[in-house]
Design an enzyme around this catalytic site. Structure first.
Site, PDB file in Angstrom:
ATOM      1  N   CYS A  70       0.493  -1.418   0.018  1.00 57.59           N
ATOM      2  CA  CYS A  70       0.138  -0.108  -0.083  1.00 57.59           C
ATOM      3  C   CYS A  70       0.788   1.214  -0.253  1.00 57.59           C
ATOM      4  CB  CYS A  70      -1.292   0.013   1.266  1.00 57.59           C
ATOM      5  SG  CYS A  70       0.065   0.213   3.087  1.00 57.59           S
ATOM      6  N   CYS A  79      -3.502  -2.368  -1.736  1.00 59.33           N
ATOM      7  CA  CYS A  79      -2.291  -3.890  -0.714  1.00 59.33           C
ATOM      8  C   CYS A  79      -1.387  -4.350  -1.310  1.00 59.33           C
ATOM      9  CB  CYS A  79      -2.885  -4.502   0.612  1.00 59.33           C
ATOM     10  SG  CYS A  79      -3.071  -2.781   1.807  1.00 59.33           S
ATOM     11  N   LYS A 132      -6.583  -9.346  11.270  1.00 55.96           N
ATOM     12  CA  LYS A 132      -6.239  -7.449  11.072  1.00 55.96           C
ATOM     13  C   LYS A 132      -7.598  -6.902  10.676  1.00 55.96           C
ATOM     14  CE  LYS A 132      -3.493  -3.825   8.239  1.00 55.96           C
ATOM     15  NZ  LYS A 132      -2.876  -3.620   7.460  1.00 55.96           N
ATOM     16  N   ARG A 173     -10.392  -0.868   2.534  1.00 56.73           N
ATOM     17  CA  ARG A 173      -9.796  -2.111   1.830  1.00 56.73           C
ATOM     18  C   ARG A 173     -10.495  -3.199   3.123  1.00 56.73           C
ATOM     19  NH1 ARG A 173      -5.012   0.458   1.215  1.00 56.73           N
ATOM     20  NH2 ARG A 173      -4.028   1.515   2.966  1.00 56.73           N
ATOM     21  N   LYS A 196      -5.079  -6.508  15.286  1.00 56.65           N
ATOM     22  CA  LYS A 196      -4.680  -5.240  15.170  1.00 56.65           C
ATOM     23  C   LYS A 196      -6.002  -4.688  14.996  1.00 56.65           C
ATOM     24  CE  LYS A 196      -2.390  -2.413  11.618  1.00 56.65           C
ATOM     25  NZ  LYS A 196      -1.837  -2.103  10.304  1.00 56.65           N
ATOM     26  N   SER A 242      -1.568   3.552  15.169  1.00 56.96           N
ATOM     27  CA  SER A 242      -1.232   4.909  15.187  1.00 56.96           C
ATOM     28  C   SER A 242      -2.388   5.827  15.798  1.00 56.96           C
ATOM     29  CB  SER A 242      -1.241   5.969  13.716  1.00 56.96           C
ATOM     30  OG  SER A 242      -2.505   4.670  12.652  1.00 56.96           O
ATOM     31  N   TYR A 269       3.853   3.378  19.082  1.00 57.78           N
ATOM     32  CA  TYR A 269       4.325   4.188  19.487  1.00 57.78           C
ATOM     33  C   TYR A 269       4.886   4.643  20.309  1.00 57.78           C
ATOM     34  CZ  TYR A 269       2.673   2.966  14.707  1.00 57.78           C
ATOM     35  OH  TYR A 269       1.946   3.056  13.713  1.00 57.78           O
TER      36      TYR A 269
HETATM   37  C1  PBG Z   1      -0.802  -1.818   5.690  1.00 60.60           C
HETATM   38  C2  PBG Z   1      -0.114  -1.060   7.148  1.00 60.60           C
HETATM   39  C3  PBG Z   1      -0.758  -0.427   7.883  1.00 60.60           C
HETATM   40  C4  PBG Z   1      -0.255  -0.606   9.325  1.00 60.60           C
HETATM   41  C5  PBG Z   1       0.464  -0.968   9.268  1.00 60.60           C
HETATM   42  N1  PBG Z   1       0.775  -1.840   8.303  1.00 60.60           N
HETATM   43  C6  PBG Z   1      -2.593   0.414   7.069  1.00 60.60           C
HETATM   44  C7  PBG Z   1      -3.198   0.013   7.065  1.00 60.60           C
HETATM   45  O1  PBG Z   1      -3.795  -1.704   6.697  1.00 60.60           O
HETATM   46  O2  PBG Z   1      -4.015   0.992   6.146  1.00 60.60           O
HETATM   47  C8  PBG Z   1      -1.569   0.538  10.486  1.00 60.60           C
HETATM   48  C9  PBG Z   1      -0.603   0.513  11.886  1.00 60.60           C
HETATM   49  C10 PBG Z   1      -0.621   1.637  12.863  1.00 60.60           C
HETATM   50  O3  PBG Z   1      -2.633   2.531  12.053  1.00 60.60           O
HETATM   51  O4  PBG Z   1      -0.348   2.179  13.165  1.00 60.60           O
HETATM   52  N2  PBG Z   1       0.880  -1.890   5.342  1.00 60.60           N
END
Ligand code: PBG
Length: 330
Positions: free
Chosen positions: A130, A138, A203, A225, A256, A282, A321
């Site tokens: 992505c 992705c 996820k 997604r 996640k 995040s 983080y």
């Molecule tokens: C995809 C990926 C994402 C995150 C980690 N790997 C974003 C998504 O799926 O859009 C998100 C991590 C976060 O929000 O801290 N490469």
């Protein structure tokens, strides 16, 4: 029904507060302890030199050129944090995310530099397209479909390229079907039989990734997604997802985001007894930073409470983080 308590042990014989009366007693009976060894610190690598830009929605988190990344990781390592996970932002994006699997891509450069300068620091690479595709998806897009099998072939190339650069663990984050198995076979064929896979196994399609997409410049240009990431309403499905990744060869399984899915972390841990990771994503970070800055909550206290809750739920590893901030307090 049998209970865990002796029937006589009720008030006033039983006073739960007795063991809470002093800090020493509280620490002696504490069930969960957070350790720096649990932490994996996420970092964003960009091309160039001398580049360090703070992500507006993630105070304290920066996009870093490789030289700056090495400097940052020296600090991370000296704080006692054992591992980092790297996300790359390429020079040029295209439909097929070519820089993701280029041996001269930013992640490949970053891994080589880190393994040369700080060999003891464990380097995990996020394997996804992505950040590298012009459309921000992705995988490969055909019409309005994000196609599975052909995208997996590209993820395999990306994983092998990261391994060749020296990555210690690869972490596929795409949620396409069959990618763990494909990556495992390709790693083995290329001599990386001892390289573990940490799969983003359950996820969810989450609103909590918003700030990350600013940081990684990976917001999809159209669509979303939801055709590959999980529906937040589902839990049984997460168990099936995790089981499949384990059967395909995942060594560590990740849930996640973490905080809205603590129930899933607990179920995954209790069901499979696998090394389990929780990604404190995040949005979870930014909410606490923002509320802390407004004086609405005590940031440090809430941070430690949240990290402890993720561990208590069953996570052995926490991607966060907050790793540097928390390590300073531990
Ligand atoms: C995809 C990926 C994402 C995150 C980690 N790997 C974003 C998504 O799926 O859009 C998100 C991590 C976060 O929000 O801290 N490469």
């Amino acid at each position: 029904m049998e209970t865990a308590f002796a029937t006589t042990a009720t008030f006033p014989d039983r006073r739960m507060r007795r063991l809470r009366m002093t800090a020493t007693l509280r620490s002696m009976v504490r069930e969960t302890s957070l350790s720096k060894d649990d932490f994996i610190y996420p970092l964003f690598a960009v091309p160039g030199r001398n580049f360090r830009r703070e992500v507006p929605s993630m105070p304290g988190v920066f996009q870093l050129s490789v030289d700056e990344l090495v400097r940052e990781c020296t600090e991370v390592h000296s704080l006692g944090i054992p591992a980092v996970i790297l996300f790359g932002i390429p020079e040029h994006k295209d439909e097929f995310g070519s820089e993701a699997y280029s041996d001269n891509g930013v992640i490949q450069e970053a891994v080589r530099a880190l393994k040369r300068e700080i060999p003891e620091l464990l380097v995990i690479t996020d394997v996804c397209l992505c950040e590298y595709t012009s459309h921000g998806h992705c995988g490969i897009v055909r019409g309005d479909e994000i196609v599975n099998d052909e995208s997996v072939e590209l993820l395999v190339r990306e994983a092998v390229s990261h391994a060749a650069a020296g990555a210690d663990i690869v972490a596929p984050s795409d949620m396409f079907d069959g990618r763990v198995k494909a990556i495992r076979s390709a790693l083995d064929e290329n001599g990386f039989t001892n390289l573990p896979i940490m799969s983003y196994a359950a996820k969810y399609a989450s609103g909590f990734y918003g700030p990350f997409r600013d940081a990684a410049e990976s917001t999809p240009k159209f669509g979303d997604r939801r055709s590959h990431q999980m529906d937040p309403a589902n839990a049984d499905e997460a168990v099936r997802e995790v089981e499949l990744d384990i059967l395909e060869g995942a060594d560590i399984v990740m849930v996640k985001p973490a905080l809205p899915y603590l129930d899933i972390i607990r179920r995954v841990k209790d069901t499979f007894h696998m090394p389990t990771a929780g990604y404190n994503v995040s949005g979870e970070y930014s909410m606490i930073k923002a509320a802390g800055r407004n004086g609405w909550i005590d940031e440090q206290r809430v941070m430690m409470e949240v990290l402890t809750s993720i561990k208590r739920a069953g996570a052995d590893l926490i991607l966060t983080y907050f790793a540097k901030d928390a390590a300073r307090l531990l």
